[in-house]
Structures are given as structure tokens and as C-alpha cells.
Design an enzyme around this catalytic site. Structure first.
Site, PDB file in Angstrom:
ATOM      1  N   ARG A 234     -10.030  -6.732   2.759  1.00 26.38           N
ATOM      2  CA  ARG A 234     -10.151  -5.516   2.021  1.00 26.38           C
ATOM      3  C   ARG A 234     -10.906  -5.676   0.495  1.00 26.38           C
ATOM      4  O   ARG A 234     -11.719  -4.998  -0.048  1.00 26.38           O
ATOM      5  CB  ARG A 234      -8.739  -4.660   1.936  1.00 26.38           C
ATOM      6  CG  ARG A 234      -8.521  -3.967   3.314  1.00 26.38           C
ATOM      7  CD  ARG A 234      -6.781  -3.609   3.124  1.00 26.38           C
ATOM      8  NE  ARG A 234      -6.689  -2.585   2.357  1.00 26.38           N
ATOM      9  CZ  ARG A 234      -5.587  -2.250   1.721  1.00 26.38           C
ATOM     10  NH1 ARG A 234      -4.359  -3.096   2.103  1.00 26.38           N
ATOM     11  NH2 ARG A 234      -5.347  -1.345   0.801  1.00 26.38           N
ATOM     12  N   CYS A 301      -3.283  -2.946  -6.837  1.00 26.76           N
ATOM     13  CA  CYS A 301      -3.510  -3.049  -5.259  1.00 26.76           C
ATOM     14  C   CYS A 301      -3.935  -1.582  -4.827  1.00 26.76           C
ATOM     15  O   CYS A 301      -5.055  -1.368  -5.342  1.00 26.76           O
ATOM     16  CB  CYS A 301      -2.188  -3.171  -4.828  1.00 26.76           C
ATOM     17  SG  CYS A 301      -0.898  -1.855  -5.445  1.00 26.76           S
TER      18      CYS A 301
END
Length: 345
Positions: A234, A301
Site C-alpha cells: 500500500r 498509517c
């Protein structure tokens, strides 16, 4: 008199062109400020308030602390942490709803840091005072509870610890659990909770973008280091984000240290019990990712949950909390803004 930190030797290895080793040793040992002294000194400062506690310690001190179950799951997992809490939790624990105790004004972001007033009112309902030692845990072992740990620290509450290994560690020792919701007496008006926010521990979007500008203008040499806890696919943009329509990728000059690298099974007999790795192992992982420990750090994050795992791991590894901040909105906020610059590897 003075000692080099492990990350100082890392800098020596990475920068052979800076000059003779003797000059570098003179610089590091005599001219650098006190905040860049040995890890052992800083570690003692950072761990004085029991960042981590073990299940046996909590079992022995259960009546002396306030316990919060902070379990949380990604929506697509279709798990209800509150229902699981009711079915079984550590005796006396209460449920901290990460998606409920939040900034109500940020409707497009899932669980932003609550205001001091909302946080204080929630503590009053829990019967938690400013003087209480709070222990937070989750069903992951070391996961969402770290977000609540950071929340307490951001509100100025130093006496908070993470149960290392969480509910699985408690179960490993066959300690007793309770079911149903506990009966709790709210705090008396004379003992109402008062938050004392520490804004330096929180990074917002404006601050982050300004810091990225500083990193870009100095080719990464100046500014706070940004460390992203998301999985590498990701981070690089090779895999999609969980949130529909949200681009994957990363912030310019960000480093990638997946939060899963911070934990290890407690032993071979209990692979389901994840605990934080040893401080020296954690430091090596961050160093291998290119992080320089003498510079300030912003953790980030997907939505601000696993960034807190890095935050707690860095404290556990001896990093001074004054050098740390967590980007509250994280990728969910950053990538949602059309003006954000997104890098893909």
C-alpha cells in the site's frame, strides 16, 4: 564520559564522505547536545512510567489500576469489539470505544483525537481520575490499545501502560475473565477529570504539509522524518487502500516500517500471543529503513491506529517522547485532500 548511540554509528557508516573518522568522533562526542547521548540514558527517561506491563504484573496489580479494553477492527472484518468485550474481558475492565470517543466535528474521518472536554467527560464516566494508573489492552496483542495509549499521553496523562500481548497474553496464563458490562460509579464532581493536552505529540495536516516542504527543499536532510506503518504494497502504491476511492502510495520522503514488524510471538508454544520485540531489535528495524534517531519523527498509517504501534515501539526502544508526534488524520486525511502530493514507487 560520553558514549555513541547505535544510531550514531549508523550515521558514520552511511556518511563516509563527511570527513575523517577522528573529526566525526570529536564532533559526536564533544559538540553534540545532551539530547543526543547514549540510548541507555534516554531509555531510562522514556520508560520511567511503565510503557509496557506484563499479564502477570497486571494480575498482581489489578486492584491498583484502571483497565480499558481498546479492541478495534477494520470494518470489512465484520467483528464487533463491544460484543466481544461483553462476552469476555479482564475483570474490572471497561470498554474504550475508539470510534465513539473522538472528534465529532470530523465527519469524514473515522476516529480523530477527541477534544479535551469529550475525553474528560469519558474519563468521568469510566470513573478514571488524573491520578489513576491506566492499563490499556486489545485482542490483537499490541494494536489498537497503542492508539488509546497515545490519546492518554496527548491529553497529558503519563500514568498509562499497554498490556504487552493483550488479551491473548492474559488467556495464555489462564487468568479469570468476566462477561457482561461492569458496574462503574462515575467520578464524583470533586474528582472530575481535567485533560492537559500536549499539542507537540499531535501532528495535523497543515503541519505535515509544511514539514514535507522542508524535506523536499533539503532533499530529505531537514525536517521531521515521516515513518509510515502501512504494509509495503500500500505504501508503494502496488495495492489499493481499504477505503474505496482512496489512492494508495505515500507522502514524499516518507519511510516505511510496517507495524507488523514491531511484534513477535511470545514463544514457540504460543504463536498467537504477539508482543513487542526487544528494544535493540526495534532500533535495528528502524535503522534499516533509513531512519536517523537523532532527528524528530512523525508516525503515520492508514487512519491513525497502527501509527500508534510505531509510537509505542519507539518509546519502548528508548526514543525520547519529545522527539515524537503522531499524524492524527494519517493517510485517510492526507490522500483525501486533492492538494496532497502522492508518491508511488
Amino acid at each position: 564520559m560520553f558514549s555513541l548511540r547505535k544510531d550514531d554509528t549508523f550515521i558514520l557508516r552511511r556518511n563516509p564522505l563527511l570527513g575523517e573518522v577522528h573529526f566525526l568522533l570529536f564532533f559526536f562526542l564533544t559538540l553534540r547536545p545532551a539530547r543526543y547521548l547514549s540510548f541507555s540514558t534516554r531509555s531510562a527517561m522514556a520508560t520511567s512510567s511503565k510503557i509496557l506491563v506484563s499479564a502477570p504484573w497486571l494480575h498482581e496489580n489489578l486492584k491498583r489500576v484502571k483497565v480499558l479494553d481498546c479492541s478495534w477492527y477494520l470494518p470489512f472484518l465484520n467483528r464487533d469489539p463491544k460484543e466481544e468485550f461483553i462476552n469476555g474481558h479482564i475483570p474490572g475492565a471497561q470498554f474504550f470505544d475508539i470510534d465513539g470517543i473522538k472528534d465529532e466535528t470530523k465527519h469524514d474521518l473515522p476516529h480523530m483525537l477527541p477534544s479535551p472536554q469529550i475525553f474528560g467527560a469519558s474519563m468521568d464516566k469510566f470513573g478514571i481520575t488524573n491520578d489513576d494508573h491506566v492499563v490499556v489492552y486489545d485482542t490483537a496483542g499490541v494494536g489498537p490499545s497503542c492508539r488509546v495509549f497515545w490519546t492518554f499521553r496527548a491529553m497529558g496523562h503519563k500514568q498509562v501502560s499497554v498490556l504487552n500481548g493483550g488479551m491473548p497474553a492474559w488467556g495464555m496464563h489462564n487468568y479469570r475473565t468476566e462477561s457482561d458490562s461492569p458496574s462503574v460509579s462515575p467520578s464524583h464532581p470533586s474528582h472530575q477529570y481535567t485533560a492537559h493536552p500536549i499539542p507537540e505529540l499531535v501532528c495535523d495536516y497543515t503541519q505535515l504539509v509544511k514539514n514535507i516542504g522542508l524535506l523536499k527543499s533539503s532533499a530529505g536532510a531537514e525536517g521531521k522524518q515521516i515513518v509510515d506503518a502501512r504494509p509495503n504494497d500500500r505504501f508503494t502504491g502496488k495495492a489499493p487502500e481499504f477505503r474505496p476511492g482512496l489512492s494508495s502510495g505515500h507522502m514524499p520522503y516518507a519511510l516505511n516500517v510496517p507495524f507488523t514488524d514491531m511484534t513477535t510471538p511470545v514463544d514457540s508454544k504460543h504463536p498467537q500471543v504477539a508482543v513487542l520485540k526487544k528494544p535493540e531489535e526495534i532500533r535495528q528495524i528502524f535503522a534499516s529503513a533509513g531512519m536517523e534517531f537523532y532527528r524528530p519523527i512523525i508516525t503515520t498509517c492508514g487512519s491513525g491506529i497502527t501509527a500508534a504501534v510505531l509510537y509505542v515501539a519507539l518509546l519502548h526502544a528508548g526514543i525520547d517522547e519529545h522527539s515524537l508526534a503522531l499524524y492524527d488524520g494519517s493517510w485517510a486525511e492526507y490522500a483525501l485532500n486533492p492538494h496532497s502530493e502522492i508518491s508511488k514507487d
